[in-house]
Write a protein that holds these residues in place. Structure first.
Motif, PDB file in Angstrom:
ATOM      1  N   PHE A   1       0.943  -1.158  -0.007  1.00 23.01           N
ATOM      2  CA  PHE A   1       0.033   0.061  -0.155  1.00 23.01           C
ATOM      3  C   PHE A   1       0.783   1.298   0.159  1.00 23.01           C
ATOM      4  CE2 PHE A   1      -3.882  -2.581   0.726  1.00 23.01           C
ATOM      5  CZ  PHE A   1      -5.055  -1.410   0.215  1.00 23.01           C
ATOM      6  N   PHE A   2       1.926   1.249   0.657  1.00 24.62           N
ATOM      7  CA  PHE A   2       2.477   2.587   1.005  1.00 24.62           C
ATOM      8  C   PHE A   2       4.155   2.566   0.101  1.00 24.62           C
ATOM      9  CE2 PHE A   2       0.171   2.641   5.149  1.00 24.62           C
ATOM     10  CZ  PHE A   2      -0.820   3.296   4.624  1.00 24.62           C
ATOM     11  N   LEU A   3       4.109   1.385  -0.618  1.00 24.64           N
ATOM     12  CA  LEU A   3       5.708   1.540  -1.209  1.00 24.64           C
ATOM     13  C   LEU A   3       5.698   2.554  -2.190  1.00 24.64           C
ATOM     14  CD1 LEU A   3       8.294   0.257  -1.982  1.00 24.64           C
ATOM     15  CD2 LEU A   3       7.112  -1.204  -3.673  1.00 24.64           C
ATOM     16  N   ILE A   4       4.758   2.904  -2.904  1.00 20.63           N
ATOM     17  CA  ILE A   4       4.957   4.288  -3.641  1.00 20.63           C
ATOM     18  C   ILE A   4       5.016   5.464  -3.107  1.00 20.63           C
ATOM     19  CG2 ILE A   4       3.926   5.602  -5.754  1.00 20.63           C
ATOM     20  CD1 ILE A   4       2.806   2.903  -6.726  1.00 20.63           C
ATOM     21  N   PRO A   5       4.173   5.991  -2.060  1.00 21.25           N
ATOM     22  CA  PRO A   5       4.331   7.034  -1.396  1.00 21.25           C
ATOM     23  C   PRO A   5       5.674   7.093  -0.694  1.00 21.25           C
ATOM     24  CG  PRO A   5       2.601   5.866  -0.344  1.00 21.25           C
ATOM     25  CD  PRO A   5       3.091   5.222  -1.798  1.00 21.25           C
ATOM     26  N   ALA A   6       6.241   5.905  -0.319  1.00 25.78           N
ATOM     27  CA  ALA A   6       7.483   6.074   0.349  1.00 25.78           C
ATOM     28  C   ALA A   6       8.800   6.531  -0.531  1.00 25.78           C
ATOM     29  CB  ALA A   6       7.666   4.615   1.215  1.00 25.78           C
ATOM     30  N   LEU A   7       8.572   5.794  -1.787  1.00 28.53           N
ATOM     31  CA  LEU A   7       9.656   5.938  -2.702  1.00 28.53           C
ATOM     32  C   LEU A   7       9.643   7.518  -3.120  1.00 28.53           C
ATOM     33  CD1 LEU A   7      11.771   4.991  -4.588  1.00 28.53           C
ATOM     34  CD2 LEU A   7       9.949   4.462  -6.373  1.00 28.53           C
ATOM     35  N   LEU A   8       8.486   8.269  -3.469  1.00 23.78           N
ATOM     36  CA  LEU A   8       8.229   9.656  -3.670  1.00 23.78           C
ATOM     37  C   LEU A   8       8.720  10.378  -2.523  1.00 23.78           C
ATOM     38  CD1 LEU A   8       4.841   9.376  -5.478  1.00 23.78           C
ATOM     39  CD2 LEU A   8       7.044   9.744  -6.669  1.00 23.78           C
ATOM     40  N   ALA A   9       8.471  10.064  -1.370  1.00 20.61           N
ATOM     41  CA  ALA A   9       8.676  10.734  -0.207  1.00 20.61           C
ATOM     42  C   ALA A   9      10.248  10.933   0.064  1.00 20.61           C
ATOM     43  CB  ALA A   9       7.839  10.226   1.198  1.00 20.61           C
ATOM     44  N   ALA A  10      11.031   9.669  -0.276  1.00 20.34           N
ATOM     45  CA  ALA A  10      12.584   9.760  -0.255  1.00 20.34           C
ATOM     46  C   ALA A  10      13.144  10.847  -1.194  1.00 20.34           C
ATOM     47  CB  ALA A  10      12.979   8.359  -0.565  1.00 20.34           C
ATOM     48  N   LEU A  11      12.467  10.996  -2.310  1.00 19.66           N
ATOM     49  CA  LEU A  11      12.911  11.767  -3.478  1.00 19.66           C
ATOM     50  C   LEU A  11      12.368  13.024  -3.623  1.00 19.66           C
ATOM     51  CD1 LEU A  11      12.824   8.887  -6.284  1.00 19.66           C
ATOM     52  CD2 LEU A  11      14.867   9.929  -5.261  1.00 19.66           C
ATOM     53  N   LEU A  12      11.139  13.451  -3.458  1.00 25.10           N
ATOM     54  CA  LEU A  12      10.446  14.534  -3.531  1.00 25.10           C
ATOM     55  C   LEU A  12      10.830  15.600  -2.464  1.00 25.10           C
ATOM     56  CD1 LEU A  12       7.219  13.600  -5.088  1.00 25.10           C
ATOM     57  CD2 LEU A  12       9.381  14.247  -6.336  1.00 25.10           C
ATOM     58  N   PRO A  13      11.012  17.012  -2.892  1.00 27.33           N
ATOM     59  CA  PRO A  13      10.850  18.003  -1.703  1.00 27.33           C
ATOM     60  C   PRO A  13       9.913  18.420  -1.210  1.00 27.33           C
ATOM     61  CG  PRO A  13      10.870  19.023  -4.090  1.00 27.33           C
ATOM     62  CD  PRO A  13      10.907  17.532  -4.270  1.00 27.33           C
ATOM     63  N   THR A  14       9.791  18.961  -0.073  1.00 26.53           N
ATOM     64  CA  THR A  14       8.682  19.290   0.736  1.00 26.53           C
ATOM     65  C   THR A  14       8.664  20.680   0.940  1.00 26.53           C
ATOM     66  OG1 THR A  14       9.989  19.072   2.980  1.00 26.53           O
ATOM     67  CG2 THR A  14       8.854  17.104   2.319  1.00 26.53           C
ATOM     68  N   GLU A  15       9.651  21.514   0.547  1.00 23.90           N
ATOM     69  CA  GLU A  15       9.606  22.953   0.340  1.00 23.90           C
ATOM     70  C   GLU A  15       9.263  23.748  -0.870  1.00 23.90           C
ATOM     71  OE1 GLU A  15      12.499  21.639   0.790  1.00 23.90           O
ATOM     72  OE2 GLU A  15      12.576  21.349   3.100  1.00 23.90           O
TER      73      GLU A  15
ATOM     74  N   VAL B   1       6.028  23.310  -5.114  1.00 22.18           N
ATOM     75  CA  VAL B   1       5.999  21.652  -5.585  1.00 22.18           C
ATOM     76  C   VAL B   1       6.044  20.908  -4.519  1.00 22.18           C
ATOM     77  CG1 VAL B   1       7.470  19.869  -6.539  1.00 22.18           C
ATOM     78  CG2 VAL B   1       7.112  22.073  -7.917  1.00 22.18           C
ATOM     79  N   GLY B   2       6.835  21.218  -3.506  1.00 18.74           N
ATOM     80  CA  GLY B   2       6.721  20.430  -2.084  1.00 18.74           C
ATOM     81  C   GLY B   2       5.465  20.463  -1.371  1.00 18.74           C
ATOM     82  N   ARG B   3       4.956  21.590  -1.340  1.00 17.69           N
ATOM     83  CA  ARG B   3       3.577  21.633  -0.800  1.00 17.69           C
ATOM     84  C   ARG B   3       2.620  20.831  -1.289  1.00 17.69           C
ATOM     85  NH1 ARG B   3       5.115  27.131   0.112  1.00 17.69           N
ATOM     86  NH2 ARG B   3       4.206  27.761  -1.601  1.00 17.69           N
ATOM     87  N   VAL B   4       2.460  20.821  -2.664  1.00 16.73           N
ATOM     88  CA  VAL B   4       1.620  20.172  -3.243  1.00 16.73           C
ATOM     89  C   VAL B   4       1.863  18.608  -2.954  1.00 16.73           C
ATOM     90  CG1 VAL B   4       0.768  19.180  -5.740  1.00 16.73           C
ATOM     91  CG2 VAL B   4       1.195  21.732  -5.253  1.00 16.73           C
ATOM     92  N   TRP B   5       3.318  18.188  -3.183  1.00 22.23           N
ATOM     93  CA  TRP B   5       3.424  16.780  -2.670  1.00 22.23           C
ATOM     94  C   TRP B   5       2.933  16.550  -1.319  1.00 22.23           C
ATOM     95  CZ3 TRP B   5       3.881  12.030  -2.932  1.00 22.23           C
ATOM     96  CH2 TRP B   5       4.324  11.256  -1.963  1.00 22.23           C
ATOM     97  N   VAL B   6       3.314  17.292  -0.341  1.00 25.74           N
ATOM     98  CA  VAL B   6       2.956  16.898   0.934  1.00 25.74           C
ATOM     99  C   VAL B   6       1.339  16.745   0.977  1.00 25.74           C
ATOM    100  CG1 VAL B   6       2.628  17.738   3.190  1.00 25.74           C
ATOM    101  CG2 VAL B   6       4.749  18.108   1.981  1.00 25.74           C
ATOM    102  N   SER B   7       0.714  17.361   0.193  1.00 20.13           N
ATOM    103  CA  SER B   7      -0.986  17.320   0.237  1.00 20.13           C
ATOM    104  C   SER B   7      -1.425  15.996  -0.020  1.00 20.13           C
ATOM    105  CB  SER B   7      -1.625  18.479  -0.403  1.00 20.13           C
ATOM    106  OG  SER B   7      -1.490  19.705   0.160  1.00 20.13           O
ATOM    107  N   VAL B   8      -0.613  15.585  -1.291  1.00 19.40           N
ATOM    108  CA  VAL B   8      -0.852  14.732  -2.045  1.00 19.40           C
ATOM    109  C   VAL B   8      -0.512  13.329  -1.111  1.00 19.40           C
ATOM    110  CG1 VAL B   8      -0.299  12.927  -3.898  1.00 19.40           C
ATOM    111  CG2 VAL B   8      -0.718  15.312  -4.404  1.00 19.40           C
ATOM    112  N   GLN B   9       0.615  13.364  -0.360  1.00 19.62           N
ATOM    113  CA  GLN B   9       0.994  12.254   0.466  1.00 19.62           C
ATOM    114  C   GLN B   9       0.109  12.142   1.674  1.00 19.62           C
ATOM    115  OE1 GLN B   9       4.407  13.235   2.926  1.00 19.62           O
ATOM    116  NE2 GLN B   9       5.321  11.087   2.360  1.00 19.62           N
ATOM    117  N   ARG B  10      -0.587  13.306   2.113  1.00 16.53           N
ATOM    118  CA  ARG B  10      -1.392  13.032   3.210  1.00 16.53           C
ATOM    119  C   ARG B  10      -2.676  12.471   2.659  1.00 16.53           C
ATOM    120  NH1 ARG B  10      -2.172  18.764   5.998  1.00 16.53           N
ATOM    121  NH2 ARG B  10      -3.450  17.682   7.463  1.00 16.53           N
ATOM    122  N   ILE B  11      -3.264  12.964   1.639  1.00 16.93           N
ATOM    123  CA  ILE B  11      -4.343  12.061   1.134  1.00 16.93           C
ATOM    124  C   ILE B  11      -4.201  10.739   0.675  1.00 16.93           C
ATOM    125  CG2 ILE B  11      -6.021  12.094  -0.911  1.00 16.93           C
ATOM    126  CD1 ILE B  11      -5.591  15.262  -1.286  1.00 16.93           C
ATOM    127  N   TRP B  12      -3.143  10.374   0.437  1.00 16.74           N
ATOM    128  CA  TRP B  12      -2.755   9.061   0.169  1.00 16.74           C
ATOM    129  C   TRP B  12      -2.798   8.040   1.299  1.00 16.74           C
ATOM    130  CZ3 TRP B  12       0.678   7.693  -4.606  1.00 16.74           C
ATOM    131  CH2 TRP B  12       0.699   6.390  -4.816  1.00 16.74           C
TER     132      TRP B  12
END
Length: 657
Positions: free
Chosen positions: A62-76, A79-90
């Motif tokens: 379930f969480f392999l893909i968000p974990a992989l993206l979390a290791a690579l994508l910025p959080t600032e 772009v980072g804020r969008v990714w954090v929101s997507v991650q939270r929803i996931w």
């Protein structure tokens, strides 16, 4: 979390830990609720420990893909804020799926005595009707599900906000290393095994009580696995064309040559009186891996099977026996259920047949038999363990039960070890005051063709070849029968040696009939030598063997009881080769292919050649009905095991006719 080096992985790690806690707690509470059955199965330790293993595998998927993206994508930045929101929803939706499925588990168990499975998915096809049913009769359950979902979404979102707060990311090279580690850990966790095959329900099955095996799983895993299996359930109608249900049933009954024994007008449920009327005998099926007739000297093949050749002369040999398919599970399907081949996977691997599906083990259990499967490898391969435990097999012996084996290869212990174990088990069971049935499945004759040194004179100069493993497997078979003939169980046991299928099939014919030709011989103290040249299929063997050991049966099987006369025009064999279905008789071979195109051939059994020919529409319809019957029977639950309480009454009423 940052000090531990999790960085952007902190939210995934926190949600994974929370999900694992919830699933483990749910399983523990379910086990408490079902305490008596868990205790009777001696399952407390196994259920809780293996359950954690299944949960970790599920969470990794379930969480392999968000974990992989979390290791690579910025959080600032943006772009980072969008990714954090997507991650939270996931993460929240993933958590909700696990929670909701566990909330749905208790009412599902109360209704079906299983965790949510394919029925849960099938009901979603009819949302209006199902919601009406739930609203009428399950208001409390609906309320609990709604409240549980709202709580999960609310607190899950708050928790995700906390988990993603103040995250900083390391430099790029560190993130790349983190991503590699995520893939290694995630895939390894999802696979949950260093063996040949990843974890599956069969790998964690341990009980003949299906619900106890289901407790090891979590409900999200159970439903997703069922969904995956449903994708393998090809429907023959979509390939070979439509035919009315009544017409299908009429034609398969008519072509089965068992008219007068059916119990009703709408199914194939029939009564077969046994030919043998003495004390019930033991039954042993020695299922040979990949042993086509072309490897058997007595059948005109290579001189690789001197021991089987002797048994063929001593026993009741079927010289025109044909397998239903090209996979081991297809052979197991035919030999234990008598079920015809379909373009779908064999029923051993399909979800609706995992319990309550007709099987001779369950039938013989009702007659007081001890039932057993003996294998030299991992019994969860091809879902065998789950299928067997859910359908009448009381005991399973596999690779983990062998102490100091002679030889262990990629597929498990050698055939010598297998037969030594079989002899020990038969000797032990024979001391009980009950008959036994055992399915013994060999594995040495399988790529990469491994066997112990010094046992045979090699046929090929290179050691690891199929011809050499056929010869070794035959050597082991001969050693077994030397012991068996001197044993106490010999006098009251019927043995059948039969292949599951030929080796790798490749040919230019739509149905390469000669590559379905397999050896089959029945041996035992009272079996008279006989060469039987009738055209037969391995789906005929269950009916024949049950009759031969003295069991009169009620079953949906359409196989011929070959202990009884059979007209030449009723001889037939069915074969599934990829998406092509073949119906072979003494007069012709009809082949159905996707796109509803039928072909007809004459088949020369001596030269093994085919020539196109014309046949009438009735011949095509009989072949088509038999091609469609398996899918119909499976999908409409027409191939179920009759209740034991009904069998004696059915037999009594039938014999009064």
């Amino acid at each position: 979390m940052k000090k531990l080096g999790f960085y952007g992985l902190k939210p995934v790690v926190m949600f994974s830990a929370l999900t694992l806690l919830i699933l483990t707690t749910s399983r523990f509470l379910l086990s408490l609720w079902l305490n008596e059955r868990v205790t009777d199965s001696s399952g407390w330790f196994f259920i809780l420990l293996q359950g954690v293993r299944v949960d970790i595998a599920s969470i990794c998927w379930f969480f392999l893909i968000p974990a992989l993206l979390a290791a690579l994508l910025p959080t600032e930045k943006a772009v980072g804020r969008v990714w954090v929101s997507v991650q939270r929803i996931w993460l929240v939706i993933g958590l909700w799926i696990f929670v909701y499925m566990e909330l749905a588990t208790v009412p599902f168990i109360l209704e079906y005595d299983l965790r949510p499975n394919r029925l849960f998915i099938e009901y979603l096809v009819y949302p209006k009707e199902v919601f009406g049913m739930l609203f009428t009769g399950y208001k409390t359950e609906l309320f609990i599900g709604l409240v549980g979902s709202l709580i999960t979404f609310y607190y899950g979102w708050k928790f995700s906000g906390y988990a993603t707060k103040n995250i900083t990311m390391p430099k790029l090279h560190i993130r790349i290393i983190m991503a590699v580690l995520v893939v290694l850990v995630g895939v390894g966790g999802a696979r949950s095994s260093l063996g040949h095959r990843p974890i599956n329900p069969a790998a964690v099955s341990f009980s003949t009580d299906p619900l106890m095996n289901d407790l090891v799983l979590n409900s999200a895993y159970s439903v997703i696995f069922a969904l995956k299996n449903m994708g393998s359930e090809k429907n023959a109608t979509s390939m070979y064309g439509m035919m009315a249900k009544d017409r299908i049933v009429d034609l398969v009954r008519e072509s089965s040559a068992i008219s007068g024994r059916f119990l009703n007008e709408t199914t194939t449920l029939n009564y077969n009186s046994s030919s043998y009327e003495g004390p019930k005998k033991n039954l042993v099926i020695l299922l040979q891996e990949s042993l086509g007739a072309r490897f058997v000297g007595a059948l005109g093949g290579l001189p690789l099977t001197p021991n089987l050749d002797v048994l063929i002369k001593e026993g009741w040999s079927f010289n025109q026996m044909y397998a239903t398919g090209t996979r081991s599970v297809r052979g197991i399907e035919a030999m234990t259920t008598g079920f015809p081949p379909t373009p779908s996977r064999a029923v051993v691997k399909l979800s609706k047949s995992q319990n309550g599906f007709f099987n001779i083990a369950a039938l013989l259990s009702d007659y007081g038999y001890m039932t057993q499967f003996i294998y030299g490898g991992e019994s969860h391969f091809d879902n065998m363990k789950s299928f067997f435990l859910g359908n009448g097999f009381q005991n399973i012996v596999d690779e983990s039960d062998y102490k100091q084996p002679i030889f262990t290869g990629s597929w498990g212990v050698s055939d010598e070890d297998l037969y030594n174990m079989a002899d020990q088990q038969f000797t032990k069971m024979n001391k009980e005051d009950r008959p036994f049935f055992s399915l013994v499945f060999t594995s040495s004759n399988h790529s990469p063709f491994e066997y112990p040194d010094g046992k045979i004179e090699q046929y090929d100069a290179e050691k690891h070849t199929r011809n050499n493993t056929v010869k070794y497997s035959d050597y082991a078979l001969g050693k077994f029968f030397e012991k068996a003939k001197q044993s106490e169980y010999w006098d009251n046991t019927i043995f059948v040696i039969i292949a599951d299928h030929d080796s790798r099939v490749s040919a230019t014919d739509l149905i390469p009939v000669d590559r379905f030709h397999i050896p089959a011989v029945i041996v035992g103290k009272d079996i008279q030598p006989r060469n039987d040249d009738r055209l037969a299929s391995n789906i005929d063997m269950p009916s024949t063997l049950i009759s031969l050991i003295g069991v009169s049966s009620v079953s949906p099987m359409l196989g011929h009881d070959l202990t009884k006369p059979l007209l030449k025009e009723d001889e037939r064999a069915m074969m599934q080769f990829a998406n092509n279905f073949g119906y072979l008789t003494r007069d012709n071979l009809v082949v159905l292919t996707p796109g509803n195109t039928p072909y007809a051939y004459s088949y020369d059994f001596d030269t093994k050649t085919q020539q196109p020919m014309e046949v009438n529409s009735e011949v095509i319809d009989i072949a088509k009905a038999n091609a469609l019957w398996g899918s119909l029977a499976y999908n409409q639950n027409l191939y179920i095991m009759p209740k034991s309480s009904e069998i004696n009454q059915i037999i009594s009423e039938f014999e009064k006719r």
